[in-house]
Scaffold this motif. Structure first.
Motif, mmCIF file in Angstrom:
data_model
loop_
_atom_site.group_PDB
_atom_site.id
_atom_site.type_symbol
_atom_site.label_atom_id
_atom_site.label_comp_id
_atom_site.label_asym_id
_atom_site.label_seq_id
_atom_site.Cartn_x
_atom_site.Cartn_y
_atom_site.Cartn_z
ATOM 1 N N ASN A 1 0.644 2.473 10.954
ATOM 2 C CA ASN A 1 1.273 3.637 11.604
ATOM 3 C C ASN A 1 0.341 4.329 12.598
ATOM 4 N N GLY A 2 -0.520 3.559 13.260
ATOM 5 C CA GLY A 2 -1.382 4.116 14.303
ATOM 6 C C GLY A 2 -2.454 5.062 13.800
ATOM 7 N N GLN A 3 -2.721 5.066 12.483
ATOM 8 C CA GLN A 3 -3.754 5.974 11.959
ATOM 9 C C GLN A 3 -5.107 5.637 12.581
ATOM 10 N N ASN A 4 -6.018 6.619 12.571
ATOM 11 C CA ASN A 4 -7.290 6.329 13.233
ATOM 12 C C ASN A 4 -8.327 5.720 12.292
ATOM 13 N N HIS A 5 -7.894 5.321 11.082
ATOM 14 C CA HIS A 5 -8.783 4.518 10.238
ATOM 15 C C HIS A 5 -7.991 3.304 9.761
ATOM 16 N N GLU A 6 -8.729 2.239 9.446
ATOM 17 C CA GLU A 6 -8.044 1.018 9.044
ATOM 18 C C GLU A 6 -7.934 0.917 7.529
ATOM 19 N N ALA A 7 -6.909 0.185 7.083
ATOM 20 C CA ALA A 7 -6.681 0.047 5.638
ATOM 21 C C ALA A 7 -6.925 -1.401 5.227
ATOM 22 N N VAL A 8 -7.359 -1.598 3.970
ATOM 23 C CA VAL A 8 -7.508 -2.977 3.481
ATOM 24 C C VAL A 8 -6.125 -3.457 3.034
ATOM 25 N N SER A 9 -5.644 -4.508 3.682
ATOM 26 C CA SER A 9 -4.247 -4.910 3.463
ATOM 27 C C SER A 9 -4.011 -5.513 2.085
ATOM 28 N N CYS A 10 -5.067 -6.066 1.460
ATOM 29 C CA CYS A 10 -4.844 -6.716 0.157
ATOM 30 C C CYS A 10 -4.551 -5.691 -0.931
#
Ligand code: SF4
Ligand code: SF4
Ligand code: FES
Length: 511
Positions: free
Chosen positions: A53-62
């Motif tokens: 959702n365009g957040q400015n931090h990345e998420a670990v998809s697993c």
């Protein structure tokens, strides 16, 4: 269903998927190092980063559950740059020689695909990290990237808890539970940690000594009857490594020491590899065609002179179901005889006959998947962690993860006794009075399913008056077990449902 967009394309997904699994289900590849379908996600390597959702931090998809309306990007320039940086950090102290020698290792493949070069790796290996004390597995912790897949698979699949993580963060490292060398640990050599390791920090010695396989063949393990599926790696006509088949609906990517490492019999120098015919008392090597023609001619003569029933065929528990199926077909259709036998008939007749009489089939009525559904598992005269270790590991996990109650009926303290709610340590040969006493306690305490019995059971009144003669108090003297323990087991079995019953030759051959 969940509706979400991945890389600009909207799809419907089933509920309960992680972002990683959702992307994989529509053919989008997200790089991973610590993820393994057999394990709970750990989020350790941070390679599977995505933007949500365009957040400015990345998420670990697993580790991130897919949610309705999510907009996921898996390969923006920022994400790719982050992945490359993470890989560089992992490569800093990683021995260059290993990177050069084993190009197909998951870490090495990813490093190459993200443009890492030899200068990103360490010129020197740390020999103090090498431990060669294990019979089958070589350890080189200078190649460890701390994904801890080894420890997780040892805990979550094998249930052995050998690898311990000590220290925190940068300082964390793995130790076997011997707190010394790996060879002295409680490892049972299932090889799962090697299979899960993305770098080769844990590696099969056979592969190091004989080289990387050049061909793979999928087959079924020839040892016990569990039926685990395996991929056999060949080099120069010789088995150099066996790995579990991850897509197996029987063993779910797991093997035991027998299937994984006991393959040298295949190339044993005294193994008979050519057909022979005895001539004048001596064995003479012949071609396969000659041998088959000889056998066919002999069988034809026997059949025409004495009829098909003059022949008999023996199957083998070391053959697959399919091979045994073809064998009996050959006996019935080609030879014209029902003289078909195998070792299972000899070993299992008492229980097979009893089960056929009571439930209509002399074979198992459950599948291994029922271990995960059972609330109670009763094991009588079987030692699964030794004899059918992949099934044994699943029973352990059923207790550890699902809280299944285990009742062990065995004169010996088998390994699973450690996990048992009740161990009925009966005198050998007293299974029948013990089971009658269990039935008596269930009937006396009104714990049976009256509706089920009314619908499906004949002659229950007769059984009731027979079984109730064997009170636990009476059976206690015969079996050498406290009556209260028999009643406790009966209550668990009858009330913590669904219950599942497993037996082995300890019961069949020592009633
Ligand atoms: S030994 Fe292998 S599986 Fe275990 S933490 Fe290190 S890299 Fe991961
Ligand atoms: S080989 Fe199996 S039992 Fe041994 S440490 Fe590895 S996962 Fe654990
Ligand atoms: S695969 Fe997701 S963090 Fe390692």
């Amino acid at each position: 269903m969940i509706r979400a967009a991945i890389n600009g394309s909207e799809h419907e997904f089933e509920e309960g998927l992680s972002v990683l699994k959702a992307a994989q289900s529509i053919g989008i590849d997200i790089p991973t190092l610590c993820h393994d379908d057999r394990l709970k996600p750990a989020g350790a390597c941070r390679l599977c980063l995505v933007n949500i959702n365009g957040q400015n931090h990345e998420a670990v998809s697993c580790r991130t559950p897919l949610a309705d309306g999510m907009n996921v990007l898996t390969d923006t320039p920022a994400i790719e740059e982050n992945r490359k940086w993470n890989l560089r950090m992992l490569a800093r102290n990683y021995p260059l020689k290993a990177f050069q020698k084993y190009p197909v290792k998951q870490f090495h493949r990813l490093a190459r695909s993200y443009g890492l070069t030899e200068s990103d790796f360490s010129e020197t290996g740390d020999v103090s990290c090498i431990d060669d004390s294990h019979t089958y597995i070589s350890v080189d912790m200078s190649r460890c990237i701390k994904c801890f897949a080894c420890a997780r698979i040892c805990d979550e699949v094998q249930g052995q808890f050998v690898w311990q993580v000590v220290g925190r963060g940068e300082e964390s490292r793995l130790m076997p539970d011997s707190w010394g060398d790996f060879g002295s640990s409680s490892c049972v050599s299932c090889g799962a940690c090697v299979d899960a390791c993305p770098t080769g920090a844990l590696e099969d010695k056979s592969l190091i000594e004989r080289g990387v396989p050049t061909n793979w063949t999928k087959t079924t393990c020839p040892y016990c009857g569990t039926g685990c599926e395996m991929n056999v790696g060949i080099r120069d006509g010789r088995i150099v490594q066996i790995k579990p088949a991850h897509d197996s609906p029987v063993s779910y990517g797991h093997l035991c020491v027998k299937g994984r490492y006991a393959f040298d019999f295949n190339s044993a120098p005294d193994r008979i590899t050519e057909p022979m015919i005895r001539e004048n008392g001596d064995w003479v090597i012949v071609s396969w065609d000659d041998a088959i023609e000889y056998i066919a001619a002999m069988l034809k003569t026997i059949k025409s002179e004495h009829g098909g029933n003059a022949a008999a065929v023996l199957g083998s528990s070391r053959a697959t179901n399919e091979e045994n199926y073809v064998t009996q077909k050959f006996a019935r259709v080609v030879l014209g005889t029902n003289n078909v036998d195998c070792c299972a008939r000899v070993c299992h007749t008492p229980t097979a006959a009893a089960m056929k009489m009571m439930i209509g089939t002399g074979a198992a009525t459950n599948s291994y998947d029922d271990f995960e559904l059972a609330k109670t598992i009763i094991i009588c005269g079987a030692n699964p962690t030794e004899n059918h270790p992949v099934a044994g590991a699943r029973i352990k996990q059923a207790v550890i993860n699902n809280g299944a109650k285990l009742i062990v009926i065995d004169p010996r303290k088998i390994e699973l006794t450690k996990y048992a709610a009740v161990h009925l340590q009966l005198r050998p040969g007293t299974n029948i009075p013990l089971f009658n006493a269990l039935a008596c306690a269930i009937i006396e305490e009104g714990l049976f399913d009256a509706e089920f019995i009314k619908e499906r059971v004949d002659e229950f009144a007769e059984f009731r008056s027979f079984a109730t003669q064997y009170t636990p108090e009476m059976a206690a003297g015969i079996c050498g077990i406290d009556a209260a323990l028999i009643r406790q087991a009966a209550r668990i079995y009858a009330s913590e449902k669904p219950s599942m019953s497993v037996h082995g030759l300890g019961m069949t051959e020592h009633l």
